[in-house]
Write a protein that holds these residues in place. Structure first.
Motif, PDB file in Angstrom:
ATOM      1  N   ASP A 151      -6.447  -4.960   7.636  1.00 50.45           N
ATOM      2  CA  ASP A 151      -5.637  -3.557   7.440  1.00 50.45           C
ATOM      3  C   ASP A 151      -7.525  -2.748   7.887  1.00 50.45           C
ATOM      4  OD1 ASP A 151      -4.494  -1.546   7.757  1.00 50.45           O
ATOM      5  OD2 ASP A 151      -4.372  -0.273   5.669  1.00 50.45           O
ATOM      6  N   ASP A 199      -4.458  -5.463   2.568  1.00 46.89           N
ATOM      7  CA  ASP A 199      -3.900  -4.452   2.785  1.00 46.89           C
ATOM      8  C   ASP A 199      -3.474  -3.415   1.835  1.00 46.89           C
ATOM      9  OD1 ASP A 199      -1.939  -2.307   3.721  1.00 46.89           O
ATOM     10  OD2 ASP A 199      -1.608  -3.710   5.333  1.00 46.89           O
ATOM     11  N   GLY A 218      -2.172   0.757  11.689  1.00 45.02           N
ATOM     12  CA  GLY A 218      -1.320   1.654  12.068  1.00 45.02           C
ATOM     13  C   GLY A 218      -1.790   2.699  13.097  1.00 45.02           C
ATOM     14  N   VAL A 255       5.366  -8.037   1.310  1.00 47.16           N
ATOM     15  CA  VAL A 255       6.607  -8.614   2.182  1.00 47.16           C
ATOM     16  C   VAL A 255       5.440  -9.642   3.025  1.00 47.16           C
ATOM     17  CG1 VAL A 255       7.960  -8.148   3.914  1.00 47.16           C
ATOM     18  CG2 VAL A 255       7.741  -6.798   1.731  1.00 47.16           C
ATOM     19  N   LEU A 256       4.496  -9.344   3.443  1.00 49.89           N
ATOM     20  CA  LEU A 256       4.079 -10.589   4.157  1.00 49.89           C
ATOM     21  C   LEU A 256       3.608 -11.826   3.519  1.00 49.89           C
ATOM     22  CD1 LEU A 256       1.102  -8.256   6.525  1.00 49.89           C
ATOM     23  CD2 LEU A 256       2.827  -9.623   7.354  1.00 49.89           C
ATOM     24  N   ALA A 304       3.776  -2.479  -0.975  1.00 49.25           N
ATOM     25  CA  ALA A 304       4.521  -2.954  -0.448  1.00 49.25           C
ATOM     26  C   ALA A 304       5.046  -4.175   0.389  1.00 49.25           C
ATOM     27  CB  ALA A 304       5.769  -2.326  -0.394  1.00 49.25           C
ATOM     28  N   TYR A 305       3.832  -3.636   1.393  1.00 48.66           N
ATOM     29  CA  TYR A 305       3.106  -4.424   2.869  1.00 48.66           C
ATOM     30  C   TYR A 305       2.800  -5.330   3.069  1.00 48.66           C
ATOM     31  CZ  TYR A 305       2.456  -5.130   8.110  1.00 48.66           C
ATOM     32  OH  TYR A 305       2.521  -5.677   9.157  1.00 48.66           O
ATOM     33  N   ARG A 306       1.811  -5.543   2.193  1.00 47.90           N
ATOM     34  CA  ARG A 306       1.183  -7.554   1.288  1.00 47.90           C
ATOM     35  C   ARG A 306       1.959  -8.176   1.360  1.00 47.90           C
ATOM     36  NH1 ARG A 306      -2.461  -4.187  -1.585  1.00 47.90           N
ATOM     37  NH2 ARG A 306      -1.269  -5.302  -3.639  1.00 47.90           N
ATOM     38  N   ASP A 318      -1.081  -1.208   1.432  1.00 48.31           N
ATOM     39  CA  ASP A 318      -0.533  -1.083   1.183  1.00 48.31           C
ATOM     40  C   ASP A 318       0.433  -1.901   0.420  1.00 48.31           C
ATOM     41  OD1 ASP A 318       2.581  -0.676   1.370  1.00 48.31           O
ATOM     42  OD2 ASP A 318       2.544   0.044   3.392  1.00 48.31           O
ATOM     43  N   LYS A 376       0.309  -2.102  13.906  1.00 45.60           N
ATOM     44  CA  LYS A 376       1.665  -1.920  13.218  1.00 45.60           C
ATOM     45  C   LYS A 376       3.367  -0.877  13.391  1.00 45.60           C
ATOM     46  CE  LYS A 376      -0.485  -2.220   8.709  1.00 45.60           C
ATOM     47  NZ  LYS A 376      -0.759  -1.571   7.266  1.00 45.60           N
ATOM     48  N   PRO A 377       4.168  -1.068  13.416  1.00 45.76           N
ATOM     49  CA  PRO A 377       4.775  -2.730  12.892  1.00 45.76           C
ATOM     50  C   PRO A 377       4.762  -3.269  13.603  1.00 45.76           C
ATOM     51  CG  PRO A 377       6.297  -0.953  13.370  1.00 45.76           C
ATOM     52  CD  PRO A 377       5.280  -0.545  14.200  1.00 45.76           C
TER      53      PRO A 377
END
Length: 182
Positions: free
Chosen positions: A56, A12, A85, A20-21, A16-18, A14, A106-107
């Motif tokens: 993604d 992914d 998304g 957190v996941l 931050a998203y990566r 992103d 997403k989300p």
């Protein structure tokens, strides 16, 4: 299957998203590797031989769908879940036809992601023939089709639709419209 023994690759763009996941799925027992681009994804796939891949759909303007077959060539047993998304039925069917095991908009919650990774049953939403499409929904579906035709490239899609790239990005950022008039 026991997720405590499973290698997971998250691709992914992103950051931050990566991250957190990665933390969330790591706490659930997955051994997580990360990649932020098409090239990094293929390299990580070669290096880590993943059992599962979260991919993604739109990787910095390029289509993640183009990675499905190369990933399956490198890790034939890997289960690929496409996260996006830019969800549409057309891209979901396309991802599944290319070899993805599941497709999530997403989300998506971590519970939904774990379920998609571990369960074999694929649910495709039913759009019955009696549903009346709103103009906004028709526009959304047309944009999704054009986006798929241009491999997720927003700039190329905007040119094909004869609209400004930022206008297209704003339309894509909005929640998917309902198909039925209320």
């Amino acid at each position: 299957m026991n997720p405590h023994e499973m290698r997971l690759l998250i691709i992914d763009d992103d950051d931050a998203y990566r991250e957190v996941l990665s933390r969330s799925l790591g706490r659930r027992g997955f051994s997580v590797s990360l990649a932020g681009s098409l090239d990094e994804g293929l390299a990580a796939c070669r290096d880590h031989d993943p059992d599962y891949v979260l991919l993604d759909l739109n990787l910095d303007g390029q289509s993640g769908l183009s990675l499905i077959q190369p990933i399956l060539d490198l890790a034939p047993g890997a289960r690929i879940v496409v996260l996006t998304g830019y969800a549409s039925i057309q891209t979901a069917v396309g991802a599944l036809r290319l070899g993805a095991g599941h497709y999530l908009p997403k989300p998506a919650s971590v519970a939904d992601i774990v379920k998609a990774l571990l369960e074999d049953e694929v649910e495709i939403p039913d759009d019955g023939p009696d549903d009346r499409m709103t103009v906004r929904h028709l526009e959304w579906e047309y944009i999704q089709r054009m986006l798929a035709e241009h491999d997720g490239n927003i700039a190329a899609t905007a040119r094909a639709l004869k609209m400004h790239r930022r206008t297209l990005q704003r339309k894509l950022a909005k929640k998917r419209p309902l198909a039925i008039e209320v």
